[in-house]
Design a protein around this motif. Structure first.
Motif, PDB file in Angstrom:
ATOM      1  N   ARG A 149      11.769  26.395  -0.473  1.00 37.98           N
ATOM      2  CA  ARG A 149      12.015  26.224   0.968  1.00 37.98           C
ATOM      3  C   ARG A 149      12.480  24.821   1.335  1.00 37.98           C
ATOM      4  O   ARG A 149      13.437  24.681   2.097  1.00 37.98           O
ATOM      5  CB  ARG A 149      10.772  26.621   1.765  1.00 37.98           C
ATOM      6  N   PRO A 150      11.833  23.774   0.822  1.00 37.03           N
ATOM      7  CA  PRO A 150      12.321  22.434   1.184  1.00 37.03           C
ATOM      8  C   PRO A 150      13.769  22.201   0.765  1.00 37.03           C
ATOM      9  O   PRO A 150      14.543  21.592   1.499  1.00 37.03           O
ATOM     10  CB  PRO A 150      11.358  21.491   0.446  1.00 37.03           C
ATOM     11  N   LYS A 180      16.044  24.109   3.151  1.00 40.42           N
ATOM     12  CA  LYS A 180      16.166  23.383   4.422  1.00 40.42           C
ATOM     13  C   LYS A 180      17.049  22.156   4.247  1.00 40.42           C
ATOM     14  O   LYS A 180      17.918  21.883   5.081  1.00 40.42           O
ATOM     15  CB  LYS A 180      14.796  22.960   4.931  1.00 40.42           C
ATOM     16  N   SER A 204      14.802  29.071   5.947  1.00 40.75           N
ATOM     17  CA  SER A 204      13.716  28.260   5.412  1.00 40.75           C
ATOM     18  C   SER A 204      12.504  28.316   6.339  1.00 40.75           C
ATOM     19  O   SER A 204      11.374  28.507   5.894  1.00 40.75           O
ATOM     20  CB  SER A 204      14.169  26.815   5.249  1.00 40.75           C
ATOM     21  N   GLY A 205      12.741  28.187   7.633  1.00 41.72           N
ATOM     22  CA  GLY A 205      11.643  28.259   8.602  1.00 41.72           C
ATOM     23  C   GLY A 205      10.995  29.635   8.638  1.00 41.72           C
ATOM     24  O   GLY A 205       9.765  29.760   8.708  1.00 41.72           O
ATOM     25  N   THR A 209       8.742  30.111   5.585  1.00 38.04           N
ATOM     26  CA  THR A 209       7.482  29.389   5.744  1.00 38.04           C
ATOM     27  C   THR A 209       6.566  30.144   6.700  1.00 38.04           C
ATOM     28  O   THR A 209       5.385  30.347   6.412  1.00 38.04           O
ATOM     29  CB  THR A 209       7.742  27.958   6.262  1.00 38.04           C
ATOM     30  N   GLU A 221       5.234  33.385   5.055  1.00 41.90           N
ATOM     31  CA  GLU A 221       4.229  33.095   4.028  1.00 41.90           C
ATOM     32  C   GLU A 221       2.905  32.692   4.667  1.00 41.90           C
ATOM     33  O   GLU A 221       1.840  33.147   4.248  1.00 41.90           O
ATOM     34  CB  GLU A 221       4.744  31.987   3.101  1.00 41.90           C
ATOM     35  N   GLU A 222       2.966  31.845   5.679  1.00 41.78           N
ATOM     36  CA  GLU A 222       1.735  31.425   6.346  1.00 41.78           C
ATOM     37  C   GLU A 222       1.070  32.590   7.066  1.00 41.78           C
ATOM     38  O   GLU A 222      -0.157  32.721   7.050  1.00 41.78           O
ATOM     39  CB  GLU A 222       2.035  30.279   7.308  1.00 41.78           C
ATOM     40  N   SER A 242       1.411  27.937   2.403  1.00 40.83           N
ATOM     41  CA  SER A 242       2.847  27.672   2.529  1.00 40.83           C
ATOM     42  C   SER A 242       3.394  27.065   1.240  1.00 40.83           C
ATOM     43  O   SER A 242       4.235  26.196   1.265  1.00 40.83           O
ATOM     44  CB  SER A 242       3.147  26.773   3.729  1.00 40.83           C
TER      45      SER A 242
END
Length: 111
Positions: free
Chosen positions: A10-11, A14, A92-93, A96, A99-100, A106
């Motif tokens: 994800r990072p 992003k 990406s957001g 996250t 997943e959360e 995360s």
């Protein structure tokens, strides 16, 4: 049968989206600067404004058509680039958030 999985970073996703959006802004600035530079040249193909200058008129017509196409397609391509960057940022957001919501974590996602 081998277990198959896809890992998402994800990072990095992003960061890539941010990079595309920044590249879009830089390229748009350069394209607009080129536009201003070309407009600053005026009608270089017929500087004396001679209505009987057929060669100058032909050059001007061709130059104008190609220039307008270049600017139009350039801006269209940059808009697509910007859209891809924004989509990567959103993806990406969303990853996250999903997943959360599903795990309360995360960390890295494996699908």
């Amino acid at each position: 049968m081998t277990e198959q999985q896809i890992q998402y970073d994800r990072p990095q996703l992003k960061q890539s989206g941010d990079g595309l959006v920044a590249a879009h802004e830089n390229a748009r600035t350069q394209l607009n600067n080129t536009q201003a530079q070309i407009q600053g040249l005026g009608e270089w193909w017929n500087p004396n404004k001679d209505p009987n200058d057929l060669i100058g008129g032909l050059l001007g017509g061709c130059f104008t058509a190609v220039h307008e196409m270049m600017m139009s397609t350039g801006h269209q391509n940059l808009d697509v680039l910007h859209g891809h960057g924004q989509a990567m940022q959103v993806m990406s957001g969303n990853m996250t958030g999903a997943e959360e919501a599903n795990t309360g974590l995360s960390g890295p996602v494996q699908a």
